[in-house]
Scaffold this motif. Structure first.
Motif, PDB file in Angstrom:
ATOM      1  N   LYS A 106       0.816  -1.217   0.000  1.00 65.43           N
ATOM      2  CA  LYS A 106       0.000   0.000   0.000  1.00 65.43           C
ATOM      3  C   LYS A 106       0.848   1.265   0.000  1.00 65.43           C
ATOM      4  CE  LYS A 106      -3.837  -2.377   0.437  1.00 65.43           C
ATOM      5  NZ  LYS A 106      -4.753  -2.539  -0.706  1.00 65.43           N
ATOM      6  N   ASN A 107       1.984   1.229   0.726  1.00 63.55           N
ATOM      7  CA  ASN A 107       2.809   2.428   0.891  1.00 63.55           C
ATOM      8  C   ASN A 107       4.232   2.169   0.405  1.00 63.55           C
ATOM      9  OD1 ASN A 107       0.596   3.633   2.259  1.00 63.55           O
ATOM     10  ND2 ASN A 107       1.286   2.765   4.200  1.00 63.55           N
ATOM     11  N   LEU A 108       4.720   3.026  -0.477  1.00 64.18           N
ATOM     12  CA  LEU A 108       6.092   2.942  -0.960  1.00 64.18           C
ATOM     13  C   LEU A 108       6.749   4.311  -0.798  1.00 64.18           C
ATOM     14  CD1 LEU A 108       8.458   1.541  -2.416  1.00 64.18           C
ATOM     15  CD2 LEU A 108       7.383   2.207  -4.599  1.00 64.18           C
ATOM     16  N   THR A 109       7.880   4.338  -0.071  1.00 69.53           N
ATOM     17  CA  THR A 109       8.628   5.573   0.159  1.00 69.53           C
ATOM     18  C   THR A 109      10.064   5.376  -0.300  1.00 69.53           C
ATOM     19  OG1 THR A 109       7.290   6.174   2.092  1.00 69.53           O
ATOM     20  CG2 THR A 109       9.433   7.230   1.880  1.00 69.53           C
ATOM     21  N   GLU A 127      -1.234   2.524  -2.831  1.00 69.69           N
ATOM     22  CA  GLU A 127      -2.113   3.654  -2.542  1.00 69.69           C
ATOM     23  C   GLU A 127      -1.341   4.936  -2.239  1.00 69.69           C
ATOM     24  OE1 GLU A 127      -4.683   2.469   0.621  1.00 69.69           O
ATOM     25  OE2 GLU A 127      -5.752   0.973  -0.587  1.00 69.69           O
ATOM     26  N   LYS A 128      -0.203   4.795  -1.573  1.00 69.24           N
ATOM     27  CA  LYS A 128       0.568   5.975  -1.185  1.00 69.24           C
ATOM     28  C   LYS A 128       1.988   5.865  -1.727  1.00 69.24           C
ATOM     29  CE  LYS A 128       2.089   8.715   2.799  1.00 69.24           C
ATOM     30  NZ  LYS A 128       2.076   8.845   4.285  1.00 69.24           N
ATOM     31  N   LEU A 129       2.386   6.843  -2.535  1.00 73.63           N
ATOM     32  CA  LEU A 129       3.729   6.873  -3.109  1.00 73.63           C
ATOM     33  C   LEU A 129       4.407   8.177  -2.721  1.00 73.63           C
ATOM     34  CD1 LEU A 129       5.979   5.820  -4.975  1.00 73.63           C
ATOM     35  CD2 LEU A 129       4.757   6.892  -6.906  1.00 73.63           C
ATOM     36  N   GLU A 130       5.614   8.050  -2.158  1.00 74.74           N
ATOM     37  CA  GLU A 130       6.403   9.220  -1.782  1.00 74.74           C
ATOM     38  C   GLU A 130       7.813   9.034  -2.309  1.00 74.74           C
ATOM     39  OE1 GLU A 130       7.965  11.537   2.258  1.00 74.74           O
ATOM     40  OE2 GLU A 130       6.249  10.167   2.360  1.00 74.74           O
ATOM     41  N   ILE A 131       8.247   9.950  -3.189  1.00 77.67           N
ATOM     42  CA  ILE A 131       9.591   9.890  -3.767  1.00 77.67           C
ATOM     43  C   ILE A 131      10.261  11.243  -3.601  1.00 77.67           C
ATOM     44  CG2 ILE A 131      10.943   9.502  -5.850  1.00 77.67           C
ATOM     45  CD1 ILE A 131       8.941   7.622  -6.867  1.00 77.67           C
ATOM     46  N   GLU A 140       9.108   8.088 -13.196  1.00 74.90           N
ATOM     47  CA  GLU A 140       8.225   7.717 -14.300  1.00 74.90           C
ATOM     48  C   GLU A 140       8.095   6.206 -14.441  1.00 74.90           C
ATOM     49  OE1 GLU A 140       9.878   9.774 -17.604  1.00 74.90           O
ATOM     50  OE2 GLU A 140       9.290  11.763 -16.863  1.00 74.90           O
ATOM     51  N   LYS A 141       9.180   5.484 -14.173  1.00 77.80           N
ATOM     52  CA  LYS A 141       9.127   4.028 -14.260  1.00 77.80           C
ATOM     53  C   LYS A 141       8.210   3.456 -13.176  1.00 77.80           C
ATOM     54  CE  LYS A 141      10.572  -0.166 -15.413  1.00 77.80           C
ATOM     55  NZ  LYS A 141      10.188  -0.814 -16.677  1.00 77.80           N
ATOM     56  N   ILE A 142       8.411   3.889 -11.940  1.00 79.91           N
ATOM     57  CA  ILE A 142       7.609   3.372 -10.826  1.00 79.91           C
ATOM     58  C   ILE A 142       6.133   3.686 -11.016  1.00 79.91           C
ATOM     59  CG2 ILE A 142       7.141   3.683  -8.354  1.00 79.91           C
ATOM     60  CD1 ILE A 142      10.149   4.007  -7.956  1.00 79.91           C
ATOM     61  N   SER A 143       5.830   4.863 -11.532  1.00 84.83           N
ATOM     62  CA  SER A 143       4.431   5.311 -11.615  1.00 84.83           C
ATOM     63  C   SER A 143       3.731   4.915 -12.907  1.00 84.83           C
ATOM     64  CB  SER A 143       4.379   6.834 -11.471  1.00 84.83           C
ATOM     65  OG  SER A 143       5.072   7.474 -12.541  1.00 84.83           O
ATOM     66  N   SER A 144       4.443   4.274 -13.834  1.00 86.17           N
ATOM     67  CA  SER A 144       3.904   4.071 -15.179  1.00 86.17           C
ATOM     68  C   SER A 144       2.659   3.199 -15.236  1.00 86.17           C
ATOM     69  CB  SER A 144       4.987   3.470 -16.091  1.00 86.17           C
ATOM     70  OG  SER A 144       5.416   2.208 -15.582  1.00 86.17           O
ATOM     71  N   LYS A 145       2.493   2.259 -14.296  1.00 93.57           N
ATOM     72  CA  LYS A 145       1.346   1.356 -14.347  1.00 93.57           C
ATOM     73  C   LYS A 145       0.418   1.487 -13.144  1.00 93.57           C
ATOM     74  CE  LYS A 145       3.694  -2.137 -17.178  1.00 93.57           C
ATOM     75  NZ  LYS A 145       4.077  -3.558 -17.300  1.00 93.57           N
ATOM     76  N   LEU A 146       0.602   2.521 -12.366  1.00 91.12           N
ATOM     77  CA  LEU A 146      -0.222   2.687 -11.162  1.00 91.12           C
ATOM     78  C   LEU A 146      -1.642   3.101 -11.519  1.00 91.12           C
ATOM     79  CD1 LEU A 146       2.292   4.547  -8.803  1.00 91.12           C
ATOM     80  CD2 LEU A 146       1.740   2.105  -8.863  1.00 91.12           C
ATOM     81  N   THR A 147      -2.600   2.482 -10.835  1.00 89.69           N
ATOM     82  CA  THR A 147      -4.010   2.836 -11.054  1.00 89.69           C
ATOM     83  C   THR A 147      -4.781   2.985  -9.739  1.00 89.69           C
ATOM     84  OG1 THR A 147      -4.636   0.503 -11.212  1.00 89.69           O
ATOM     85  CG2 THR A 147      -4.064   1.629 -13.282  1.00 89.69           C
ATOM     86  N   THR A 148      -4.122   2.731  -8.603  1.00 92.27           N
ATOM     87  CA  THR A 148      -4.844   2.670  -7.323  1.00 92.27           C
ATOM     88  C   THR A 148      -4.391   3.735  -6.327  1.00 92.27           C
ATOM     89  OG1 THR A 148      -3.248   1.008  -6.562  1.00 92.27           O
ATOM     90  CG2 THR A 148      -5.303   0.202  -7.526  1.00 92.27           C
ATOM     91  N   LEU A 149      -3.626   4.721  -6.774  1.00 90.16           N
ATOM     92  CA  LEU A 149      -3.085   5.724  -5.852  1.00 90.16           C
ATOM     93  C   LEU A 149      -4.184   6.562  -5.201  1.00 90.16           C
ATOM     94  CD1 LEU A 149       0.099   7.375  -7.434  1.00 90.16           C
ATOM     95  CD2 LEU A 149      -0.037   5.776  -5.521  1.00 90.16           C
ATOM     96  N   THR A 150      -4.006   6.834  -3.923  1.00 93.23           N
ATOM     97  CA  THR A 150      -4.835   7.820  -3.224  1.00 93.23           C
ATOM     98  C   THR A 150      -3.994   9.003  -2.758  1.00 93.23           C
ATOM     99  OG1 THR A 150      -4.557   6.689  -1.091  1.00 93.23           O
ATOM    100  CG2 THR A 150      -6.465   6.066  -2.435  1.00 93.23           C
ATOM    101  N   ASN A 170      -4.882   7.813 -14.993  1.00 94.59           N
ATOM    102  CA  ASN A 170      -5.255   6.457 -14.578  1.00 94.59           C
ATOM    103  C   ASN A 170      -5.587   6.308 -13.101  1.00 94.59           C
ATOM    104  OD1 ASN A 170      -4.810   5.663 -17.201  1.00 94.59           O
ATOM    105  ND2 ASN A 170      -2.747   4.876 -16.823  1.00 94.59           N
ATOM    106  N   ASN A 171      -5.356   7.339 -12.301  1.00 95.03           N
ATOM    107  CA  ASN A 171      -5.575   7.207 -10.861  1.00 95.03           C
ATOM    108  C   ASN A 171      -6.787   8.031 -10.430  1.00 95.03           C
ATOM    109  OD1 ASN A 171      -3.103   5.639  -9.547  1.00 95.03           O
ATOM    110  ND2 ASN A 171      -2.353   6.839 -11.278  1.00 95.03           N
ATOM    111  N   SER A 172      -7.940   7.446 -10.649  1.00 98.01           N
ATOM    112  CA  SER A 172      -9.199   8.155 -10.431  1.00 98.01           C
ATOM    113  C   SER A 172      -9.568   8.294  -8.959  1.00 98.01           C
ATOM    114  CB  SER A 172     -10.334   7.442 -11.176  1.00 98.01           C
ATOM    115  OG  SER A 172     -10.441   6.103 -10.729  1.00 98.01           O
ATOM    116  N   SER A 173      -8.807   7.638  -8.068  1.00 94.79           N
ATOM    117  CA  SER A 173      -9.099   7.727  -6.632  1.00 94.79           C
ATOM    118  C   SER A 173      -8.113   8.616  -5.886  1.00 94.79           C
ATOM    119  CB  SER A 173      -9.079   6.327  -5.999  1.00 94.79           C
ATOM    120  OG  SER A 173     -10.074   5.502  -6.568  1.00 94.79           O
TER     121      SER A 173
END
Length: 450
Positions: A106-109, A127-131, A140-150, A170-173
């Motif tokens: 769920k969380n990647l930092t 759900e949670k990405l912090e870079i 861009e590589k890490i985020s290229s296929k994300l669809t569930t981010l809040t 792609n991240n409608s939430s």
């Protein structure tokens, strides 16, 4: 701990591990194989200076038919901090191999991994990405296929001209988007309004992006936006309308080079905090009479501002006011007589070079508990009438270069804290026991000199 050769036999010793922290193992060159631990939920890795690559050995990727290839099956949080020499973080498996990795993450930092050039892109539940402190290729590589981010927070991403379009679409939430210290950011989105989160986004913060020059007109369509902050973006000279977000917006911060505030501001009836700071080209502020929910108001360091806004007398819930730092040609502080005096608890005054006295009308603020006085360089003595503000408990004096004299001890008898910062003459006179002003403040429980 474990290597890829003995992991299948040895990892059962650690079946119940839920949390692992690997910190400062500076001689370690390879991370242990921990992708097979069935209960691991939190993994924190910091300061592994000799680790240059995170490869397949990290996951435990076996090719025999008996292994179901669910790697890190329960991991929910993964953090990489201060991996200064990490260059490569590979995917768990070859493209031709079937399997699942990070199914529950769920969380990647990722913070302060400045050399990292490659990273995985398979995070199906993130759900949670912090870079922070990385380059745009990794992001861009890490985020290229994300669809569930809040929640997305990016900071100090080099060579990032705009947020990737696919990420925005792609991240409608997505509920929270924060971008800071991205010195190469020019546009928020590469092709205008391509956002997929019009109905979900609640917080948008953009700060310290010097090249940012444009915000998309689609801002007005962010119907759920509650917090909007654009600060320290000196190249931003125009602002889109916020009419569409007026009903729910509760916090608005603007610090850029605009001449006119966004249309719709006067309709933000739910606004509880409004901050207009360091807008050097701003000439006027619209009538604020309908902002009845306003609790905190900041209008500071706007050097061309021609006067205070109308409608301040209608702000009956105002508790905090920070004001000043206006046109340096003015000889006197603008009148504060229209401010509601019964509710105000904290007042922060910013002066400028010409001012040699405080505005007399602050005596009306009988409910004040905190008073800040900043940048009044020509003031040598504080007035005795400060004693009329009997509810003030904390007095803060900052950057008043020529201030030497305080009111009498009687005028300051109600104070519990006195803070003096960057007031060199006064600091010298307030030295405990020997300073000329010491007897005036000896009764105050907490005196801080800096």
């Amino acid at each position: 701990m474990l290597t890829s050769h003995d992991a299948r036999d040895g990892f059962s010793l650690y079946d119940n591990l839920i949390n692992i922290k690997l910190i400062g193992c500076k001689k370690c060159e390879v991370l242990p194989t921990i992708g097979l631990l069935p209960c691991l939920r939190d993994l924190y890795i910091e300061g592994m200076d000799n680790v240059r690559s995170i490869g397949t050995e990290f996951y435990g990727n076996y090719n025999d038919g008996g292994y179901d290839k669910i790697l890190f099956p329960c991991l929910k949080s993964l953090q990489l901090w201060f991996m200064g020499n990490l260059v490569e973080w590979t995917d768990a498996m070859e493209p031709t191999t079937t399997g699942t990795v990070f199914p529950c993450l769920k969380n990647l930092t990722i913070r302060f991994c400045e050399q990292l050039k490659s990273a995985p892109c398979h995070f199906p539940s993130l759900e949670k990405l912090e870079i922070s402190k990385s380059d745009s290729t990794t992001f861009e590589k890490i985020s290229s296929k994300l669809t569930t981010l809040t929640s997305l927070h990016i900071e100090k991403i080099s060579e990032l001209a705009s947020v990737p379009e696919q990420l925005l679409k792609n991240n409608s939430s997505l509920m929270s988007l924060s971008i800071s210290f991205c010195g190469d950011l020019v546009f928020l989105s590469p092709h205008g309004d391509v956002w997929g989160f019009y109905t979900s986004l609640r917080s948008l913060k953009i700060s310290f992006c010097e090249k940012l020059s444009y915000l998309p007109d689609g801002m007005h369509a962010l119907r759920s936006l509650e917090e909007f902050k654009v600060s320290n973006c000196p190249n931003l000279r125009s602002f889109p309308s916020i009419k569409g977000v007026a009903l729910l917006l509760r916090s608005l911060t603007i610090s850029c080079s605009i001449e006119v505030l966004p249309t719709g501001l006067e309709s933000c009836i739910s606004l509880s905090s409004l901050e207009i700071n360091e807008c050097p080209n701003l000439i006027s502020i619209p009538n604020l009479q309908d902002l009845h929910s306003l609790y905190s108001l900041t209008i500071t360091s706007c050097k061309r501002l021609m006067g205070l806004p109308d409608g301040l007398d209608c702000l009956t819930r105002l508790k905090y006011l920070s004001i000043g730092g206006f046109c340096e040609e003015w000889d006197a502080f603008p009148s504060l007589s229209s401010i509601q005096h019964a509710s105000l608890e904290t007042l922060e005054l910013y002066g400028w070079a010409k001012l040699n006295s405080l505005p007399d009308d602050i005596q009306r603020f009988t409910a004040l508990t905190q008073l800040w006085i900043r940048n009044f360089d020509q003031i040598e003595a504080l007035p005795e009438w400060l004693g009329n503000l009997s509810s003030v408990r904390m007095l803060y004096l900052c950057e008043c270069m020529n201030l030497m004299y305080l009111p009498t001890a009687e005028a300051m008898q109600h104070l519990t804290q006195l803070y003096i910062n960057a007031c060199p003459k006064l600091k010298e006179r307030c030295v405990k026991g020997s300073g000329a002003e010491w007897l005036k403040i000896a009764h105050i429980p907490n005196v801080i000199l800096r």
